[in-house]
Scaffold this motif. Structure first.
Motif, short mmCIF file in Angstrom:
data_model
loop_
_atom_site.label_atom_id
_atom_site.label_comp_id
_atom_site.label_asym_id
_atom_site.label_seq_id
_atom_site.Cartn_x
_atom_site.Cartn_y
_atom_site.Cartn_z
N HIS A 142 0.90 -1.22 0.21
CA HIS A 142 -0.04 -0.18 0.01
C HIS A 142 0.86 1.20 0.10
O HIS A 142 1.96 1.52 0.59
N GLU A 195 0.80 5.30 0.77
CA GLU A 195 0.04 6.33 1.37
C GLU A 195 0.85 7.52 1.42
O GLU A 195 1.93 7.72 1.97
N LEU A 224 -0.37 -3.38 4.33
CA LEU A 224 -1.87 -3.25 4.84
C LEU A 224 -2.27 -4.46 5.24
O LEU A 224 -2.18 -5.53 4.44
#
Length: 415
Positions: free
Chosen positions: A20, A22, A29
């Motif tokens: 993931h 971000e 995740l």
């Protein structure tokens, strides 16, 4: 063993772990496939490497030392302790706290009147009228498909997708419209679905499956016979995965729709992957448990109008699945690989189908290997009828895809 001791030697549960990003930073995740917890955790990529030591054998100090030796980076023990606390509070460690929560969830699941359709209202309408209209719209788009008249001297098999309806709706409609008369006349439907998050070969439940149209009762004698073959503890060890697994739910909805809401008995079975056969030199054809389960399923089909449904998609390729971005040439190779699998299914050739997967070490991540193989073996399939194929986008850049197809398998009883 006390929970405090287990926190000194933490062991990670089997989780759904995905890459993931971000704000431009890489994470892992973590989610719980059994849904004991609805929590998700984002672990920063550098710290995520510590998870490799969450095996129940390392103390926190051991982890810090091993991490430093392997990666030449020092990590404070208190950072690992914070990670352990977060994982424990999210029930993501295999310990006493998780076991208590799991047992409570299992008791609640089994006491309920039925397994609710967990995707209703999210992946498809929860309102029966809206659902009926959605699926009818797909069926009307497949108006050139004529229903097949069954020969009930032998069971019939289907391959149905289990991708979401917006992407796979056309193929769902083609295969289920072709099978309309078959499923309307069926007395028993055996649902063999991909277990996306479990490694157990076979996972059962005695719970009934519900759809927005009502409840499909589980064929308890069939489940009991399978449990006796597999072993009670092994057969139900991962039962909670039935709660959230979409592979059975999405085909159960189509089954109920094609029967105009009239219930029939179903036997829902989650099937783990065959990946161990790709590397251990063994074959599913000679695996004792697989052979015994197939024999039990064959016995269940005798004397009843039975449909065996393999709920499985085909390839999953591209960056969304950890691979390279697709190009025109790799798309052509992908279609050729799918065509080879379809050709084996067309001949009812379960062993050829598996060997084609094994030859390339399942490089295309075929999702339905076990259900498709087991369906053909259960039917002792002699021929298949290919109905529908689609290449479905799996990212926003058209560089990843999922392929799906439909089949009708004409089989014979396993005498």
């Amino acid at each position: 063993m006390s929970n405090s001791h287990q926190l000194l030697y933490p062991k990670l549960r089997q989780l759904d772990i995905r890459h993931h990003t971000e704000y431009g930073r890489p994470y892992l995740l973590l989610r719980d496939p059994q849904q004991i917890t609805e929590a998700t955790l984002l672990i920063p990529q550098p710290l995520a490497a510590v998870l490799a030591f969450f095996d129940g054998l390392h103390t926190l100090a051991d982890m810090a030392t091993a991490f430093q030796q392997r990666h030449h980076v020092t990590i404070p023990v208190d950072r690992i302790e914070e990670l352990v606390t977060a994982l424990d509070e999210a029930h993501m460690l295999d310990n006493e706290r998780f076991a208590t929560a799991r047992q409570q969830a299992l008791d609640d699941y089994r006491r309920a009147a039925f397994r609710p359709p967990t995707l209703a209202g999210r992946s498809y309408p929860s309102n029966p009228k809206a659902l009926w209209q959605l699926l009818q719209d797909h069926l009307e788009g497949a108006d050139h498909i004529e229903p097949l008249a069954p020969n009930w001297e032998r069971p019939v098999g289907l391959l149905s997708p289990h991708i979401d309806y917006p992407r796979g709706g056309a193929v769902y409609a083609q295969i289920w419209k072709r099978a309309a008369q078959i499923v309307q006349e069926a007395e028993l439907v055996i649902l063999l679905g991909t277990d996306h998050y479990g490694s157990d070969p076979f996972t059962l439940t005695r719970q009934n499956y519900a759809t927005p149209y009502g409840v499909l009762p589980t064929a308890q004698p069939v489940v009991d016979a399978l449990a006796a073959t597999i072993g009670e503890e092994a057969a139900f060890a991962g039962e909670l995965r039935h709660r959230g697994e979409h592979s059975l739910e999405l085909v159960a909805v189509w089954l109920h729709h094609m029967r105009a809401g009239v219930a029939c008995e179903v036997a829902p079975v989650l099937c783990g992957g065959f990946h161990h056969f790709l590397y251990n030199g063994q074959q599913p054809a000679t695996d004792p448990l697989t052979t015994e389960v197939i024999a039990t399923l064959q016995q269940a089909t005798r004397g009843r109008r039975t449909v065996v449904v393999a709920s499985g998609d085909l390839a999953h390729v591209g960056p969304a699945f950890g691979g390279a971005a697709l190009t025109a040439s790799t798309r052509a190779l992908l279609r050729a690989a799918d065509d080879e699998l379809i050709a084996h299914m067309f001949k009812g050739n379960a062993e050829g189908f598996f060997q084609a997967i094994r030859h390339v070490r399942d490089q295309n991540n075929v999702c339905g290997v076990a259900p498709i193989y087991l369906t053909m073996r259960t039917l002792a399939a002699t021929e298949g009828e290919h109905i529908g194929y689609a290449t479905c986008p799996a990212d926003d850049y058209n560089t990843s895809v999922v392929t799906v197809g439909g089949m009708v398998f004409h089989g014979k009883t396993g005498d």
